[in-house]
Enzyme design. Sequence first.
Site, PDB file in Angstrom:
ATOM      1  N   ASN A   9      33.508  33.559  64.167  1.00  0.00           N
ATOM      2  CA  ASN A   9      34.274  34.501  63.355  1.00  0.00           C
ATOM      3  C   ASN A   9      35.702  33.981  63.272  1.00  0.00           C
ATOM      4  O   ASN A   9      36.434  34.040  64.258  1.00  0.00           O
ATOM      5  CB  ASN A   9      34.219  35.892  64.023  1.00  0.00           C
ATOM      6  CG  ASN A   9      35.131  36.894  63.345  1.00  0.00           C
ATOM      7  OD1 ASN A   9      35.661  36.643  62.263  1.00  0.00           O
ATOM      8  ND2 ASN A   9      35.325  38.042  63.987  1.00  0.00           N
ATOM      9  N   LYS A  11      38.142  35.191  61.656  1.00  0.00           N
ATOM     10  CA  LYS A  11      39.140  36.261  61.456  1.00  0.00           C
ATOM     11  C   LYS A  11      40.065  35.839  60.304  1.00  0.00           C
ATOM     12  O   LYS A  11      39.598  35.224  59.356  1.00  0.00           O
ATOM     13  CB  LYS A  11      39.872  36.548  62.764  1.00  0.00           C
ATOM     14  CG  LYS A  11      38.863  36.811  63.906  1.00  0.00           C
ATOM     15  CD  LYS A  11      39.448  37.391  65.136  1.00  0.00           C
ATOM     16  CE  LYS A  11      38.324  37.628  66.156  1.00  0.00           C
ATOM     17  NZ  LYS A  11      38.796  38.251  67.382  1.00  0.00           N
ATOM     18  N   HIS A  95      33.261  45.235  63.268  1.00  0.00           N
ATOM     19  CA  HIS A  95      34.026  44.513  64.310  1.00  0.00           C
ATOM     20  C   HIS A  95      35.089  45.450  64.887  1.00  0.00           C
ATOM     21  O   HIS A  95      35.637  46.286  64.169  1.00  0.00           O
ATOM     22  CB  HIS A  95      34.683  43.277  63.695  1.00  0.00           C
ATOM     23  CG  HIS A  95      35.247  42.363  64.730  1.00  0.00           C
ATOM     24  ND1 HIS A  95      36.471  42.583  65.303  1.00  0.00           N
ATOM     25  CD2 HIS A  95      34.733  41.261  65.337  1.00  0.00           C
ATOM     26  CE1 HIS A  95      36.701  41.636  66.215  1.00  0.00           C
ATOM     27  NE2 HIS A  95      35.650  40.817  66.248  1.00  0.00           N
ATOM     28  N   GLU A  97      38.089  45.050  65.526  1.00  0.00           N
ATOM     29  CA  GLU A  97      39.384  45.025  64.830  1.00  0.00           C
ATOM     30  C   GLU A  97      39.334  45.898  63.578  1.00  0.00           C
ATOM     31  O   GLU A  97      40.330  46.515  63.201  1.00  0.00           O
ATOM     32  CB  GLU A  97      39.757  43.567  64.500  1.00  0.00           C
ATOM     33  CG  GLU A  97      40.188  42.834  65.772  1.00  0.00           C
ATOM     34  CD  GLU A  97      39.862  41.352  65.808  1.00  0.00           C
ATOM     35  OE1 GLU A  97      39.609  40.759  64.753  1.00  0.00           O
ATOM     36  OE2 GLU A  97      39.863  40.789  66.931  1.00  0.00           O
ATOM     37  N   GLU A 167      30.596  43.130  72.020  1.00  0.00           N
ATOM     38  CA  GLU A 167      31.917  42.548  72.220  1.00  0.00           C
ATOM     39  C   GLU A 167      32.806  43.566  72.932  1.00  0.00           C
ATOM     40  O   GLU A 167      33.394  44.446  72.277  1.00  0.00           O
ATOM     41  CB  GLU A 167      32.556  42.186  70.875  1.00  0.00           C
ATOM     42  CG  GLU A 167      31.756  41.178  70.069  1.00  0.00           C
ATOM     43  CD  GLU A 167      32.646  40.435  69.059  1.00  0.00           C
ATOM     44  OE1 GLU A 167      32.727  39.220  69.175  1.00  0.00           O
ATOM     45  OE2 GLU A 167      33.265  41.083  68.214  1.00  0.00           O
ATOM     46  N   GLY A 173      39.919  37.972  72.623  1.00  0.00           N
ATOM     47  CA  GLY A 173      41.215  37.307  72.481  1.00  0.00           C
ATOM     48  C   GLY A 173      42.106  37.414  73.703  1.00  0.00           C
ATOM     49  O   GLY A 173      43.300  37.117  73.622  1.00  0.00           O
ATOM     50  N   SER A 213      36.044  36.010  74.229  1.00  0.00           N
ATOM     51  CA  SER A 213      36.538  34.854  74.996  1.00  0.00           C
ATOM     52  C   SER A 213      35.438  33.873  75.397  1.00  0.00           C
ATOM     53  O   SER A 213      35.478  33.313  76.487  1.00  0.00           O
ATOM     54  CB  SER A 213      37.348  35.330  76.210  1.00  0.00           C
ATOM     55  OG  SER A 213      38.484  36.071  75.785  1.00  0.00           O
TER      56      SER A 213
END
Length: 250
Positions: A9, A11, A95, A97, A167, A173, A213
């Site tokens: 991904n 992003k 996701h 985010e 996730e 991240g 990660s």
Amino acid sequence: MRTPVIAGNWKMYKTADEAGAFVREFLPLVQDADGVEIVLAPPFPSLAAVAALTRGTRIGVASQNVHFADEGAYTGEVSARMVRDAGAAYAIVGHSERRHYFAETDEFVNRKVRAALAAGLVPILCLGETLAERESGRTIEVVERQIRAGLAEVPGSAAGRILVAYEPVWAIGTGKTATPAQAQEVHAFLRGTLKQMWGEEAAGAVRILYGGSVKPENAAELMGQEDIDGALVGGASLSAQSFANIVKHR
Ligand code: 13P
């Protein structure tokens, strides 16, 4: 046997030129990687270019989002049919985010999952708990709600065309990976929930990816867990060399 999936991904990174350069470097690095599905999720403007460059290769392309409507007055949005038309075969949906910054609810995410399936895309349904939820002992409750709501009204016959990505938000991240045991515990729970929803055979057909990660150094141990069928990789998918190393060290 579930074929593992390693998905990158990107992003909001990479212009079309940068995406093209990545693909040209990446293709020879993974040409011998058998028995794995490789997926790249570029930003919308380079989706068609990456799909064209990877046509006929072992690499599939995903969008990072879709809208739930087929078409309409939704300024700034892109439908699943448009994504499919651009050459993608997968769509990341829900996701963290998007849930966090764009206020996507479980109900929204479910509509997107169903829109992706209807357009012939494989949805990659993302879910996971926040740090506060984990620390208050609510991980299982949260992921159960997310998977049941995310797949509401989706029949078990679609199991082979659905990917789930666990996730944990605190691992995205941050460099803090869930331990293989922590991830396996949630994956096994998710598969058990799918079994309750759809029965054993369908639950056994769903690939459940881990994200948060993932790096070349920790990929093999995570992928070695019984219910972890691949990875959804953010930062480490931006370099062709490190993403190829994850594909090979799965
Ligand atoms: P990182 O691999 O950068 O932690 O991102 C994970 C992720 O969000 C993939 O969708």
